[in-house]
Design a protein around this motif. Structure first.
Motif, short mmCIF file in Angstrom:
data_model
loop_
_atom_site.label_atom_id
_atom_site.label_comp_id
_atom_site.label_asym_id
_atom_site.label_seq_id
_atom_site.Cartn_x
_atom_site.Cartn_y
_atom_site.Cartn_z
N SER A 146 2.74 1.54 -3.47
CA SER A 146 1.84 1.81 -4.58
C SER A 146 1.22 3.20 -4.46
O SER A 146 0.99 3.87 -5.47
CB SER A 146 0.76 0.74 -4.69
N LYS A 147 0.98 3.65 -3.23
CA LYS A 147 0.43 5.00 -3.04
C LYS A 147 1.40 6.05 -3.55
O LYS A 147 1.02 6.97 -4.28
CB LYS A 147 0.12 5.23 -1.55
N GLU A 148 2.67 5.90 -3.19
CA GLU A 148 3.69 6.85 -3.65
C GLU A 148 3.88 6.79 -5.16
O GLU A 148 4.01 7.82 -5.82
CB GLU A 148 5.02 6.60 -2.93
N ARG A 173 0.83 -1.22 0.00
CA ARG A 173 0.00 0.00 0.00
C ARG A 173 0.86 1.26 0.00
O ARG A 173 0.58 2.21 -0.72
CB ARG A 173 -0.93 0.01 1.21
N GLU A 174 1.89 1.26 0.81
CA GLU A 174 2.74 2.45 0.90
C GLU A 174 3.47 2.71 -0.42
O GLU A 174 3.47 3.83 -0.92
CB GLU A 174 3.75 2.29 2.03
N TRP A 203 4.70 2.44 -11.45
CA TRP A 203 3.24 2.40 -11.43
C TRP A 203 2.72 1.97 -12.80
O TRP A 203 1.80 1.15 -12.89
CB TRP A 203 2.67 3.76 -11.03
N GLN A 205 1.72 5.78 -7.42
CA GLN A 205 0.54 6.30 -8.10
C GLN A 205 0.52 7.82 -8.06
O GLN A 205 0.21 8.48 -9.05
CB GLN A 205 -0.73 5.75 -7.45
N LYS A 206 0.89 8.37 -6.91
CA LYS A 206 0.90 9.83 -6.77
C LYS A 206 1.89 10.46 -7.75
O LYS A 206 1.60 11.48 -8.36
CB LYS A 206 1.25 10.20 -5.32
N GLU A 207 3.05 9.85 -7.91
CA GLU A 207 4.07 10.39 -8.80
C GLU A 207 3.88 9.92 -10.24
O GLU A 207 4.53 10.44 -11.14
CB GLU A 207 5.45 9.99 -8.31
N ASN A 208 3.01 8.92 -10.45
CA ASN A 208 2.75 8.34 -11.76
C ASN A 208 4.08 7.95 -12.44
O ASN A 208 4.30 8.25 -13.60
CB ASN A 208 1.94 9.28 -12.65
N ASN A 209 4.94 7.29 -11.69
CA ASN A 209 6.26 6.93 -12.21
C ASN A 209 6.22 5.64 -13.02
O ASN A 209 5.17 5.02 -13.18
CB ASN A 209 7.29 6.86 -11.08
#
Length: 114
Positions: free
Chosen positions: A67-69, A64-65, A78, A71-75
């Protein structure tokens, strides 16, 4: 190690006469231990504690940690983890982690011998 009084000179550390066990003890054994650890983590977090995770999205797991980061950065991680669809992101995460683990552990023997 040579017995005292022998005429042969000792080599400096690290000297290994029989290199056949290096891959076993520096790669295979740690990889098996790491794999068992990951299997236990998966079973405890995603099987035994599944209901708690479903009821409380605030509980953080490593997946979760990360994937959250991502997804937020759309790197790129992800994007790559979504190759098999959103339902399989956990599987892709597991495969990435396994590949990274094998790649880094495979370096132990060459580093030891260098």
């Amino acid at each position: 190690m040579h017995p005292e009084g022998s005429m042969t000179q000792r080599a400096s550390w690290p000297y290994v006469e029989d290199k056949s066990y290096l891959w076993t003890w520096l790669f295979v054994v740690p990889l098996v231990a790491c794999t068992l650890c990951q299997i236990l983590y998966f079973l405890i977090v995603n099987v035994l504690r599944r209901q708690r995770l479903l009821m409380n999205p605030e509980v953080m797991t490593s997946y979760r940690e990360l994937s959250k980061e991502a997804q937020k950065e759309n790197n790129m991680w992800w994007c790559l983890s979504g190759v098999l669809d959103d339902e399989n992101r956990m599987l892709m995460y597991t495969l990435f982690q396994a590949a990274f683990t094998v790649a880094t552990m495979a370096l132990t023997v060459p580093i030891f011998l260098s």
